[in-house]
Scaffold this motif. Sequence first.
Motif, PDB file in Angstrom:
ATOM      1  N   SER A  62       0.837  -1.199   0.000  1.00 53.42           N
ATOM      2  CA  SER A  62       0.000   0.000   0.000  1.00 53.42           C
ATOM      3  C   SER A  62       0.874   1.253   0.000  1.00 53.42           C
ATOM      4  N   ALA A  63       0.284   2.343  -0.445  1.00 53.28           N
ATOM      5  CA  ALA A  63       1.018   3.609  -0.534  1.00 53.28           C
ATOM      6  C   ALA A  63       1.537   4.070   0.828  1.00 53.28           C
ATOM      7  N   ASP A  64       0.891   3.665   1.910  1.00 56.95           N
ATOM      8  CA  ASP A  64       1.364   4.061   3.231  1.00 56.95           C
ATOM      9  C   ASP A  64       2.223   2.984   3.891  1.00 56.95           C
ATOM     10  N   GLY A  65       2.583   1.949   3.124  1.00 57.29           N
ATOM     11  CA  GLY A  65       3.474   0.912   3.645  1.00 57.29           C
ATOM     12  C   GLY A  65       4.869   1.457   3.894  1.00 57.29           C
ATOM     13  N   SER A  66       5.548   0.903   4.863  1.00 55.71           N
ATOM     14  CA  SER A  66       6.881   1.383   5.225  1.00 55.71           C
ATOM     15  C   SER A  66       7.911   1.003   4.160  1.00 55.71           C
ATOM     16  N   PRO A  67       9.035   1.700   4.127  1.00 52.86           N
ATOM     17  CA  PRO A  67      10.105   1.310   3.217  1.00 52.86           C
ATOM     18  C   PRO A  67      10.609  -0.105   3.506  1.00 52.86           C
ATOM     19  N   ALA A  68      10.650  -0.493   4.773  1.00 51.15           N
ATOM     20  CA  ALA A  68      11.104  -1.842   5.122  1.00 51.15           C
ATOM     21  C   ALA A  68      10.145  -2.897   4.574  1.00 51.15           C
ATOM     22  N   LEU A  69       8.838  -2.622   4.615  1.00 51.69           N
ATOM     23  CA  LEU A  69       7.863  -3.557   4.048  1.00 51.69           C
ATOM     24  C   LEU A  69       8.058  -3.666   2.532  1.00 51.69           C
ATOM     25  N   ALA A  70       8.265  -2.538   1.877  1.00 56.30           N
ATOM     26  CA  ALA A  70       8.541  -2.566   0.437  1.00 56.30           C
ATOM     27  C   ALA A  70       9.824  -3.348   0.174  1.00 56.30           C
ATOM     28  N   GLY A  71      10.867  -3.098   0.983  1.00 53.12           N
ATOM     29  CA  GLY A  71      12.128  -3.818   0.823  1.00 53.12           C
ATOM     30  C   GLY A  71      11.959  -5.317   0.984  1.00 53.12           C
ATOM     31  N   TYR A  72      11.178  -5.720   1.953  1.00 48.79           N
ATOM     32  CA  TYR A  72      10.903  -7.147   2.162  1.00 48.79           C
ATOM     33  C   TYR A  72      10.265  -7.751   0.914  1.00 48.79           C
ATOM     34  N   ASN A  73       9.252  -7.077   0.376  1.00 46.89           N
ATOM     35  CA  ASN A  73       8.571  -7.584  -0.817  1.00 46.89           C
ATOM     36  C   ASN A  73       9.464  -7.558  -2.047  1.00 46.89           C
ATOM     37  N   ILE A  74      10.294  -6.534  -2.162  1.00 44.40           N
ATOM     38  CA  ILE A  74      11.248  -6.471  -3.271  1.00 44.40           C
ATOM     39  C   ILE A  74      12.144  -7.707  -3.248  1.00 44.40           C
ATOM     40  N   LEU A  75      12.693  -8.024  -2.086  1.00 50.31           N
ATOM     41  CA  LEU A  75      13.626  -9.152  -1.999  1.00 50.31           C
ATOM     42  C   LEU A  75      12.940 -10.496  -2.229  1.00 50.31           C
ATOM     43  N   GLN A  76      11.637 -10.586  -1.984  1.00 49.13           N
ATOM     44  CA  GLN A  76      10.908 -11.833  -2.239  1.00 49.13           C
ATOM     45  C   GLN A  76      10.676 -12.058  -3.732  1.00 49.13           C
ATOM     46  N   HIS A  77      10.737 -10.991  -4.529  1.00 49.71           N
ATOM     47  CA  HIS A  77      10.431 -11.086  -5.967  1.00 49.71           C
ATOM     48  C   HIS A  77      11.598 -10.684  -6.861  1.00 49.71           C
ATOM     49  N   ARG A  78      12.763 -10.479  -6.291  1.00 50.49           N
ATOM     50  CA  ARG A  78      13.949 -10.057  -7.040  1.00 50.49           C
ATOM     51  C   ARG A  78      14.465 -11.201  -7.915  1.00 50.49           C
ATOM     52  N   ILE A  79      14.652 -10.900  -9.206  1.00 50.12           N
ATOM     53  CA  ILE A  79      15.279 -11.879 -10.109  1.00 50.12           C
ATOM     54  C   ILE A  79      16.576 -11.321 -10.706  1.00 50.12           C
TER      55      ILE A  79
END
Length: 182
Positions: free
Chosen positions: A152-169
């Motif tokens: 979500s737009a109000d999600g923390s940078p750490a939450l975004a970072g967590y999701n980024i690392l789960q989908h990083r190729i």
Amino acid sequence: MDPKIIALFSLITAVNGSAMTLTSPQVTEGETLKKGQIFDGWGCKGNNHSPELKWMDPPEGTKSYAVTMYDPDAPTGSGWWHWVMINIPNDVQYLKLNAGEKGGGQMPKGAQMQRNDFGFVGFGGACPPPNASKHNYQITVYALDVETLGVSADGSPALAGYNILQHRIGEAQLIAPTNVRD
């Protein structure tokens, strides 16, 4: 760098094709950030412009990108998120100078920025504490295997970072060690 790691990287590159690369006219690997990428506030006197970025050779299967600027050396115990842009469409491989401006008017269509650790949505440039040793500002573009991360737009940078690392190729990075405040 360890010769075995270099050899392994070379082998992976030879098997998989070119490695993803990231370039910027404003940021040079291993060199101090320029005044343009220094924060304007908190005692720092910069222009607070996100750098122009161009990336090439993403891995097959890339469905979107994310770009971050992170300082692992900030004296917080958890680093400092300066910039997080997610959901960048897979046909975009370029961000113009100041694409991370506060409010997001320069973002690619469909992209989303998260709140940075300064407390606003947008790019917050480098601003190391007075008399600090060099901080290693990491600007990274990630190739992702999903079109959107669902943060979500109000999600923390750490939450975004967590999701980024789960989908990083794939990823490419520039590191600019900086202790300059202006």
